[in-house]
Design an enzyme around this catalytic site. Structure first.
Site, PDB file in Angstrom:
ATOM      1  CG  ASP A 462      -1.940  -1.079   1.230  1.00  0.00           C
ATOM      2  OD1 ASP A 462      -1.660  -2.132   0.615  1.00  0.00           O
ATOM      3  OD2 ASP A 462      -3.011  -0.909   1.834  1.00  0.00           O
ATOM      4  CD  GLU A 532      -4.098  -4.675  -2.782  1.00  0.00           C
ATOM      5  OE1 GLU A 532      -4.691  -4.277  -1.778  1.00  0.00           O
ATOM      6  OE2 GLU A 532      -2.998  -5.279  -2.742  1.00  0.00           O
TER       7      GLU A 532
END
Ligand SMILES: *[C@@H]1O[C@H](CO)[C@@H](O)[C@H](O)[C@H]1NC(C)=O
Ligand SMILES: *[C@@H]1O[C@H](CO)[C@@H](O)[C@H](O)[C@H]1NC(C)=O
Ligand SMILES: *[C@@H]1O[C@H](CO)[C@@H](O)[C@H](O)[C@H]1NC(C)=O
Ligand SMILES: *[C@@H]1O[C@H](CO)[C@@H](O)[C@H](O)[C@H]1NC(C)=O
Ligand SMILES: *[C@@H]1O[C@H](CO)[C@@H](O)[C@H](O)[C@H]1NC(C)=O
Ligand SMILES: *[C@@H]1O[C@H](CO)[C@@H](O)[C@H](O)[C@H]1NC(C)=O
Ligand SMILES: *[C@@H]1O[C@H](CO)[C@@H](O)[C@H](O)[C@H]1NC(C)=O
Ligand SMILES: *[C@@H]1O[C@H](CO)[C@@H](O)[C@H](O)[C@H]1NC(C)=O
Ligand SMILES: *[C@@H]1O[C@H](CO)[C@@H](O)[C@H](O)[C@H]1NC(C)=O
Length: 889
Positions: A462, A532
């Protein structure tokens, strides 16, 4: 006590450790052996004199006996304290595990025999222990937890001076894991944490014996680029002189493909006293055979064997590796989106995020089946978010041609950067953490460098690593001659200067979005590279559900649409309930009237959702802002789960699986929900035969009682590795409530290459793009598919015949012929492969297609293959939207 001590000493020789007593664990220079198993115990239930426990003969009779690579929980399961049936059932994981033994250290102990002689050297080799460990050999501490640290911290310890002839003991104290403070492997919001947080000796520990010079793992570099007919190939290996005087020797290597004549490499060297240096040997491969991702070609693998000779005697043998000759390139396009090329061809990664077992139990066969299911889906890439498992994972991918995107994980120790607001502020890298990061990178690079299946390594997830950490990772990879692209992170929140922008988006969705979402050109829609994303689907079918849900849980599923459910993501996550998904299901398909009705509607919704995602990315690869790749979130789950998977924990395949299987077909024809255009998709490369040239496409729209609304037939030419718009569907203005659209793509010989059926309403779901969150985009007005509940019953004849090959009996293949006898469409027919004696699924089934819809009086022939060992009495259960349920033997 005296008598007892003698008795246990004898037992230690005859007991489990005694297996090694009959044969020395290593007995020649160049041998490396894995420690095959351990005696395992919590420190709470073991003697606290670890020095004594670390000596041969210590009494560990009350300990658990486990095989190699076992976390504490995995060990307890293997030792029979818990079992999967019980652990996974309902919310048992919450209350049947004795948690008093976790949150403290665990001991792993084993004895082995060797017969050391002068001139020999012995090593203990680790590959990562979670979260950190002290290690003793024969009562002497060889490593402290400040050094042997991290799930990926691998080290090589010389223990020559400590070993004795006969029995020797090794003891490891593995310290408990706090995901936020330790370098481990966490699950974030994927599932509940394992009770031990994955603590333990989860990877192999090895003993090796060498002569005066020892070798590190090899690395291989070559200069092949597309078009070259020969390549210079260099094997590099670090060699260390263990003696106090200089030595001369020869590095000798062989590179071979099958039984052909090997390429022999040889290089003499001198090493000064205690010197470590890189030895290289170079040769030329003429007409190298090129390794390709599965749908593009073969996977030739060259064996590389390297030994080092000192004074004509073998001193060490490097671990043999298999390499593939291929070339990966990556960059950013003019929109700043990440692009890849493999062997000079534009490569569109269509993949999924990998889930390891919750307890990190490794089963090569299980992982191979997962990867085979991925190839069956038409996928070409798997992403590992901080779950590098073992060398076998990479070997399997090399063999079957699946590309891998490994990388570090998010949301815990791994992303302890000052600018990371998603972890508590006490989660910050200190000096020692940089040291651990360095060792972890070096070790994982040493494992991965030789594997042709690697597409790239993501040094962040992230968040991006800060400048210092990024440099450590880049330097670590380059120390190991990393031949592949490196990407800063799986999102675009920021980037380190040394790597630049990732060009990879992480904008969701993770929860339900309707099929037209992917064509919306915003947030996570199909453009650029999505690292994702998915509509949060993956509902298992009833036979899987009954294995892990109680009657009450099953009732909750369809009667309590907003309830938090244990078998979703963890209870602190946004994905603990199915409320967003269920809201759409109730509104789009009508309130469920039973569990069966709910599951049918869920499968319909899951199928639509995944097909649209893959079709979106595949069809828009040549759009104005091209789609350059997508990773589905997630491929599979760490435990029996209700969402975020394309096949379930038991490897059963349901609606979402077949949505992808259609959407990711290499040659395909698809429908764009937003502007109702038809796309011709070709994901083969220009070297494949038979994938270019004339094609015809027929487009038929009918209503729910079978009345034709429009028909179009067009001739087109397909172009390898391209997608283009070929038509616009007519007749939409005639749709009353729901219509069925059938697209059939055929080649010049009229072979059907792709058949694809949609159920469509005159009005799409309306998305509130401006109210998108990090995990979904709300819907203001839903498509109305409720009339599908009122379809008249269709009659479908099904015949099943065994068409297995007579020569290869390891696989059984059944042919299933379906014939719709009615003048109505037969909607969403699902075929379930079962064993007729047990009425259980046969997993995994490999269907040519499934969850299909037949037009009036249409016939279709499908096949299903499975491992013959699994059943000798297969049957097919046929059920679906508007047909009666039957079982056909
Ligand atoms: C631990 O065991 C060793 C013998 O292996 C002994 O020398 C030592 O005194 C013991 N320590 C304690 C605290 O009992
Ligand atoms: C699993 O454990 C439960 C509880 O200990 C036990 O009742 C059951 O028989 C076990 N099942 C299997 C398959 O071992
Ligand atoms: C697991 O890690 C979490 C932090 O992520 C910590 O709060 C918890 O105490 C750990 N559990 C065990 C059993 O060590
Ligand atoms: C090498 O020399 C060092 C220091 O002089 C000594 O401690 C060590 O035991 C020697 N090693 C060998 C293998 O002779
Ligand atoms: C090989 O050895 C050299 C010299 O010690 C060192 O600089 C380099 O980092 C080593 N390479 C690897 C891959 O360990
Ligand atoms: C290389 O090693 C592998 C594994 O030990 C072995 O099967 C193979 O025959 C070796 N090849 C050569 C050329 O020595
Ligand atoms: C249809 O939409 C796609 C994006 O989803 C776009 O690339 C394409 O140009 C559109 N086609 C037409 C004819 O508007
Ligand atoms: C498509 O090609 C076939 C075979 O060449 C031909 O018979 C047919 O008329 C063509 N159809 C159209 C719509 O052009
Ligand atoms: C976003 O949500 C708010 C609150 O629910 C609502 O008032 C607003 O109209 C929504 N915006 C859009 C663009 O739909």
């Amino acid at each position: 006590m005296g008598v007892l001590a003698i008795l246990t000493a004898t037992l230690a020789v005859l007991g489990p450790a005694g297996a090694a007593a009959s044969a020395d664990i290593v007995s020649a220079a160049g041998q490396t052996a894995k420690i095959p198993g351990w005696s395992l115990q919590s420190v709470l239930h073991a003697s606290d004199n670890l020095t004594a426990l670390a000596k041969p003969g210590a009494d560990v009779s009350g300990w658990y006996r486990v095989s190699a690579r076992k976390t504490a929980m995995a060990g307890l399961i293997e030792a029979g304290v818990y079992n999967d049936t019980d652990l996974w059932y309902s919310d048992n994981l919450n209350h049947i595990v004795d948690r008093s033994v976790f949150g403290t250290a665990w001991l792993y102990r084993e004895e082995f025999t060797v017969q050391p002689e002068a001139g020999q050297h012995y090593f203990v080799i680790t590959h990562g222990i979670t979260s950190k460990a002290d290690i003793w050999v024969n009562g002497k501490k060889i490593a402290d937890k400040t050094y042997q640290q991290g799930a990926y911290g691998g080290h090589k310890y010389e223990v020559t001076q400590l070993l004795q002839s006969g029995a020797n003991a090794i003891l490891i104290q593995a310290y408990e894991t706090d995901y936020l403070l330790d370098s481990a492997m966490g699950f974030v919001d994927w599932n509940p944490y394992p009770p031990d947080n994955g603590t333990g000796v989860w990877r192999d520990v090895e003993i090796s014996q060498t002569g005066p010079v020892t070798l590190a793992p090899i690395r291989v570099v070559h200069d092949w680029t597309p078009g070259k007919t020969s390549t210079k190939i260099t094997v590099k290996v670090n060699a260390t002189n263990l003696e106090n005087k200089s030595v001369k020797g020869i590095l000798s290597g062989q590179i071979s493909l099958g039984p052909g004549k090997p390429l022999i490499l040889s290089q003499s060297f001198t090493l000064k006293a205690n010197e470590e240096k890189t030895l290289t040997a170079t040769g030329n491969l003429q007409d190298p055979q090129i390794w390709w991702p599965a749908i593009w070609g073969d996977q030739p693998l060259y064996d590389v064997n390297v030994t080092v000779l000192v004074g004509n005697k073998e001193s060490d043998i490097a671990e043999p590796r298999k390499i593939g000759i291929r070339y990966v390139e990556s960059g950013l396009n003019k929109f700043g989106d990440r692009t890849f090329k493999v062997n000079g061809e534009r490569f569109l990664p269509l993949g999924g995020g990998y889930g390891p077992d919750m307890f990190y139990r490794w089963d090569s066969e299980y992982v191979r089946q997962k990867f085979e299911l991925m190839l069956d889906l038409g996928m070409n890439t798997v992403r590992l978010e901080g779950k590098q498992e073992h060398p076998e994972l990479f070997e399997i991918a090399d063999e079957i041609g699946l590309m891998i995107m490994p990388g570090w994980e998010c949301c815990d120790w791994w992303e302890g950067w000052t600018y990371n607001t998603d972890v508590p502020s006490y989660v910050r890298f200190n000096e020692h953490d940089y040291w651990i990061a360095n060792y972890s990178m070096l070790h994982e690079a040493s494992m991965m460098q030789t594997h042709p299946s690697i597409l790239t390594f993501l040094v962040g997830s992230d968040y991006w690593p800060n400048e210092r950490a990024a440099k450590i990772y880049v330097d670590g990879l380059s120390t190991w001659d990393w031949p592949n692209p490196i990407v800063a992170s799986a999102g675009e929140l920021g980037y380190p200067k040394i790597l630049g922008s990732s060009g990879v988006r992480m904008d969701g969705p993770y929860d339900y979005v309707p099929p037209n979402y992917w064509y919306g050109g915003q947030v996570g829609a199909a453009f650029g590279f999505g690292a994702e994303e998915g509509a949060g689907v993956g509902t298992p079918e009833i036979r899987s559900l009954k294995r892990f849900l109680s009657e009450d849980d099953l009732n909750d599923l369809w009667t309590k649409p907003n309830k938090g459910l244990f078998h979703m993501s963890s209870n602190v996550s946004s994905f603990y309930d199915r409320s967003i998904y269920n809201d759409a299901l109730y509104n789009r398909y009508g309130d469920p009237t039973s569990l069966d009705d709910y599951l049918l509607k869920a499968q319909i919704m899951d199928y639509e959702a995944t097909r649209a995602e893959y079709e979106g990315f595949a069809s828009l690869q040549d759009a104005h802002r091209p789609a350059t790749g997508v990773i589905y979130w997630m491929m599979n789950s760490a435990w029996p789960n209700l969402h975020w998977q394309l096949f379930d924990y038991y490897l059963n395949t349901a609606g979402c699986f077949f949505g992808v299987k259609v959407g990711a077909r290499p040659e395909h024809v698809s429908f764009n929900y937003e502007n109702r255009t038809i796309y011709l998709i070709n994901r083969f490369n220009s070297l494949n035969k038979g994938d270019k040239g004339a094609r015809s496409v027929s487009i038929d729209l009918i209503d729910t009682d079978g009345t034709p609304l429009s028909h179009q037939s067009i001739n087109v030419t397909t172009k390898p590795n391209h997608s283009n718009e070929i038509a616009k569907v007519s007749g939409f203005n005639k749709i009353k409530d729901v219509a069925f659209l059938r697209l059939v793509l055929s080649d010049a010989q009229e072979n059907v290459l792709s058949r694809n059926i949609y159920w469509l309403t005159p009005k799409n779901d309306v998305l509130q793009w401006d109210n998108s969150t990090w995990y979904y985009t709300p819907i203001t007005s839903f498509s109305d598919y409720t009339s599908l509940q009122k379809l008249s019953t269709a009659t479908v004849d099904t015949t099943v015949s065994d068409i297995s090959s007579k020569t290869d009996q390891s696989t059984t293949t059944l042919q299933v012929q379906l014939e719709n006898k009615s003048k109505l469409p037969a909607f969403f027919i699902r075929l379930v492969l079962i064993d007729s004696k047990t009425n259980e699924n046969i997993n995994p089934p490999f269907w040519s297609d499934n969850y299909i819809t037949l037009f009036p009086e249409e016939s279709l022939t499908l096949t299903v293959s499975f491992d013959s060992k699994l059943s000798s009495s297969p049957a097919v259960e046929v059920s679906g939207g508007n047909i009666k349920t039957t079982i056909v033997q």
